[in-house]
Design a protein around this motif. Structure first.
Motif, PDB file in Angstrom:
ATOM      1  N   PHE A  92       0.912  -1.023   0.100  1.00 53.54           N
ATOM      2  CA  PHE A  92       0.013  -0.091  -0.131  1.00 53.54           C
ATOM      3  C   PHE A  92       0.773   1.322   0.118  1.00 53.54           C
ATOM      4  O   PHE A  92       1.913   1.276   0.644  1.00 53.54           O
ATOM      5  CB  PHE A  92      -0.985  -0.093   1.291  1.00 53.54           C
ATOM      6  CG  PHE A  92      -1.860  -1.198   1.259  1.00 53.54           C
ATOM      7  CD1 PHE A  92      -2.152  -1.696  -0.101  1.00 53.54           C
ATOM      8  CD2 PHE A  92      -2.390  -1.636   2.262  1.00 53.54           C
ATOM      9  CE1 PHE A  92      -3.308  -2.755   0.221  1.00 53.54           C
ATOM     10  CE2 PHE A  92      -3.236  -2.730   2.641  1.00 53.54           C
ATOM     11  CZ  PHE A  92      -3.651  -3.327   1.440  1.00 53.54           C
ATOM     12  N   TYR A  93       0.527   2.338  -0.798  1.00 54.41           N
ATOM     13  CA  TYR A  93       1.135   3.550  -0.785  1.00 54.41           C
ATOM     14  C   TYR A  93       0.476   4.210  -0.170  1.00 54.41           C
ATOM     15  O   TYR A  93      -0.791   4.573  -0.222  1.00 54.41           O
ATOM     16  CB  TYR A  93       1.386   3.888  -2.481  1.00 54.41           C
ATOM     17  CG  TYR A  93       2.616   2.812  -3.157  1.00 54.41           C
ATOM     18  CD1 TYR A  93       3.661   2.987  -2.912  1.00 54.41           C
ATOM     19  CD2 TYR A  93       1.917   2.003  -4.084  1.00 54.41           C
ATOM     20  CE1 TYR A  93       4.675   2.124  -3.642  1.00 54.41           C
ATOM     21  CE2 TYR A  93       2.631   1.128  -4.427  1.00 54.41           C
ATOM     22  CZ  TYR A  93       4.171   1.220  -4.347  1.00 54.41           C
ATOM     23  OH  TYR A  93       4.897   0.079  -5.108  1.00 54.41           O
ATOM     24  N   PRO A  96      -3.316   5.340   5.221  1.00 50.50           N
ATOM     25  CA  PRO A  96      -4.512   4.690   4.886  1.00 50.50           C
ATOM     26  C   PRO A  96      -5.639   5.622   4.404  1.00 50.50           C
ATOM     27  O   PRO A  96      -6.719   5.243   3.849  1.00 50.50           O
ATOM     28  CB  PRO A  96      -4.740   4.017   6.471  1.00 50.50           C
ATOM     29  CG  PRO A  96      -3.607   4.235   7.077  1.00 50.50           C
ATOM     30  CD  PRO A  96      -2.711   5.005   6.598  1.00 50.50           C
ATOM     31  N   SER A  99      -4.610   6.124   0.406  1.00 49.63           N
ATOM     32  CA  SER A  99      -4.310   4.885  -0.375  1.00 49.63           C
ATOM     33  C   SER A  99      -5.370   4.343  -1.198  1.00 49.63           C
ATOM     34  O   SER A  99      -6.431   4.174  -0.718  1.00 49.63           O
ATOM     35  CB  SER A  99      -3.761   3.976   0.766  1.00 49.63           C
ATOM     36  OG  SER A  99      -3.211   2.810  -0.073  1.00 49.63           O
ATOM     37  N   GLY A 177      -7.112   0.062   0.801  1.00 51.42           N
ATOM     38  CA  GLY A 177      -5.925   0.807   1.300  1.00 51.42           C
ATOM     39  C   GLY A 177      -5.781   1.116   2.922  1.00 51.42           C
ATOM     40  O   GLY A 177      -5.036   1.252   3.346  1.00 51.42           O
ATOM     41  N   ALA A 181      -1.112  -2.986   7.930  1.00 56.34           N
ATOM     42  CA  ALA A 181      -0.002  -3.822   7.408  1.00 56.34           C
ATOM     43  C   ALA A 181       0.304  -5.190   8.283  1.00 56.34           C
ATOM     44  O   ALA A 181       0.008  -5.015   9.424  1.00 56.34           O
ATOM     45  CB  ALA A 181       1.454  -3.324   7.125  1.00 56.34           C
ATOM     46  N   ARG A 216       3.179  -1.519   3.744  1.00 54.43           N
ATOM     47  CA  ARG A 216       2.923  -0.149   3.517  1.00 54.43           C
ATOM     48  C   ARG A 216       3.996   0.731   3.516  1.00 54.43           C
ATOM     49  O   ARG A 216       4.788   0.530   4.157  1.00 54.43           O
ATOM     50  CB  ARG A 216       1.799   0.381   4.596  1.00 54.43           C
ATOM     51  CG  ARG A 216       1.359   1.926   4.274  1.00 54.43           C
ATOM     52  CD  ARG A 216       0.489   2.314   5.387  1.00 54.43           C
ATOM     53  NE  ARG A 216      -0.720   1.566   5.296  1.00 54.43           N
ATOM     54  CZ  ARG A 216      -1.847   1.729   4.685  1.00 54.43           C
ATOM     55  NH1 ARG A 216      -1.897   2.450   3.726  1.00 54.43           N
ATOM     56  NH2 ARG A 216      -2.751   0.835   4.718  1.00 54.43           N
ATOM     57  N   THR A 398       8.680   3.362   8.040  1.00 55.91           N
ATOM     58  CA  THR A 398       7.754   2.713   6.956  1.00 55.91           C
ATOM     59  C   THR A 398       8.624   2.260   5.942  1.00 55.91           C
ATOM     60  O   THR A 398      10.088   2.261   5.840  1.00 55.91           O
ATOM     61  CB  THR A 398       7.012   4.028   6.255  1.00 55.91           C
ATOM     62  OG1 THR A 398       6.304   3.199   4.959  1.00 55.91           O
ATOM     63  CG2 THR A 398       7.933   4.854   5.501  1.00 55.91           C
ATOM     64  N   SER A 406       1.209   3.478  -7.267  1.00 56.14           N
ATOM     65  CA  SER A 406       0.099   2.652  -7.126  1.00 56.14           C
ATOM     66  C   SER A 406      -0.795   2.068  -8.446  1.00 56.14           C
ATOM     67  O   SER A 406      -0.379   2.507  -9.595  1.00 56.14           O
ATOM     68  CB  SER A 406      -0.990   3.464  -6.647  1.00 56.14           C
ATOM     69  OG  SER A 406      -1.073   4.568  -7.082  1.00 56.14           O
TER      70      SER A 406
END
Length: 442
Positions: A92-93, A96, A99, A177, A181, A216, A398, A406
């Motif tokens: 995931f980029y 939250p 995303s 998204g 994680a 993520r 991260t 994405s």
């Protein structure tokens, strides 16, 4: 004599009756995973075994063996299952809130070993398994484990007869998204698993389980500038931090300590930096939920017990490297900090169920006071006064985003995305021809 000699050479086979005081060991439901390094505590269970125990407790496609029967060789199954994942690793980029999720696709393969096999039902579920290390009731499986279904694929809606050979069943899903994680913390763990179950006409269940590692990555932005004031002194610290840091690798930190000089009528009082320490603290929080049987312990359903754990995942002492300028009244410090991979640092995450992981960078400086006359500034005398300056900054730990983007940004533009073309001059051109015709008629 021959009979006696033969009887002396042939001994009776050892009895299978268990000896008193010794327990018979049957093979476990799921074989253990062996590692190259033996665990420090032989009684401690690994994360994989905890998740498999959760599957076993909730009877997700598992079969129970009897403890009284001796282990026997299992007959060959009518079919076997395997999976081929076609999409890249789930990543995931960004945060939250913004995303767009990640695409997950592949093919579930069913290899039939018999000439014909009738499959009554065939489905697969994506499960999120949360295991609490400190449950409300220590020996309650409902309090320690919670399984949530995220998505379900139904490959067959009616019984189907399959021939000998391999049969593929494609699947795909856009994981939202906002999902947290995969995290293996001290207080709780979060894992994602695929659980596929195929039921044959004879009642046999074919199962397949696969772990999904969800990560993520937050894109880095501009550097963060922070200012800290240390009353009752005039000292002020200006710090430049990177926007995000990673579990692997170090990151730079720049700090300027100003206001270290105070001039009086005939003397000067100044602060000199003697020591600098830094450490990275990992703060884990989790709310242990209670099942319906033990809800009275926490004051009703929907409530839990909040647990918090703070430990250091990296620290060091900066002994040299700073520059002191008493004319400008500044002390400039530059050093590099990093997480210790031996301590297994986690990435930042936040889940609606109360699971949270955050990080702080704590900087401690020891400054000593000096006094010097204005005519002889080189002859400074320590006054004996010292202070400890302590400040902390929030770090975003991260995964590395790399060169990936994405899924919604990598697709080519469609027809609706093409912008409007420049205005045409057809009407103006026709009007010009008419004007010329009128001119000729005149």
């Amino acid at each position: 004599m021959p009979g006696r000699l033969l009887s002396s050479l042939v001994r009776a086979a050892p009895s299978s009756t268990p000896i008193e005081g010794v327990k018979s060991q049957n093979p476990p439901l799921f074989p253990p995973h062996y590692s190259f390094e033996p665990p420090a505590n032989p009684k401690a269970k690994s994360q994989e075994s905890l998740v498999m125990d959760a599957f076993k407790r909730h009877s997700i496609g598992s079969r129970h063996h009897s403890d009284k029967k001796s282990p026997k060789a299992e007959p060959q199954k009518a079919a076997t299952m395997n999976m081929q994942v076609e999409s890249p690793p789930i990543l995931f980029y960004n945060s939250p809130q913004v995303s767009s999720g990640a695409l997950f696709s592949g093919q579930l393969k069913l290899d039939v070993k018999e000439p014909h096999l009738t499959v009554e039902s065939f489905d697969m579920r994506l499960l999120a398994i949360v295991i609490t290390k400190k449950p409300v009731a220590p020996h309650c499986s409902e309090c320690s484990t919670k399984i949530s279904e995220i998505h379900k694929w139904e490959f067959l809606k009616a019984p189907v007869s399959l021939r000998y050979g391999e049969h593929t069943f494609p699947f795909s899903h856009l994981l939202p998204g906002h999902l947290p994680a995969t995290t293996h913390g001290v207080l709780a763990s979060l894992d994602y698993y695929l659980d596929a179950v195929a039921t044959t006409s004879t009642g046999e269940k074919l199962t397949y389980k696969r772990n999904l590692d969800v990560k993520r990555a937050i894109f880095p932005g501009s550097d963060k500038h922070s200012i800290r004031i240390f009353p009752p002194t005039n000292l002020t610290a200006s710090v430049v931090l990177p926007p995000v840091v990673h579990p692997i690798g170090d990151f730079p930190l720049e700090m300027r300590l100003s206001g270290i000089v105070l001039n009086k009528a005939d003397s000067q009082t100044r602060w000199r930096l003697r020591k600098l320490n830094w450490r990275i603290e990992e703060i884990q929080k989790f709310v242990s939920p209670a099942c319906s049987k033990h809800a009275s312990k926490v004051g009703g359903e929907g409530k839990g017990i909040l647990h918090e754990d703070v430990h250091v995942i990296g620290s060091d002492e900066v002994k040299t490297g700073w520059k002191t300028d008493f004319e400008q009244g500044n002390i400039d410090v530059e050093f590099r900090a990093a997480c210790d991979m031996a301590l297994k640092p986690l990435c930042d995450m936040e889940s609606p169920n109360g699971m949270e992981v955050k990080h702080n960078l704590v900087v401690e400086m020891v400054v000593a006071e000096e006094w010097a006359p204005l005519k002889k500034l080189n002859q400074a005398t320590p006054t004996g006064a010292a202070r400890v300056l302590r400040t902390q900054f929030h770090l975003i730990v991260t995964e590395r985003a790399g060169m990936g983007i994405s899924w919604d940004e990598e697709q080519p533009p469609v027809y609706e995305d093409v912008p409007a073309s420049p205005p045409t001059y057809v009407d103006d051109y026709d009007g010009a021809l008419n004007d010329d015709a009128e001119t000729l008629n005149l």
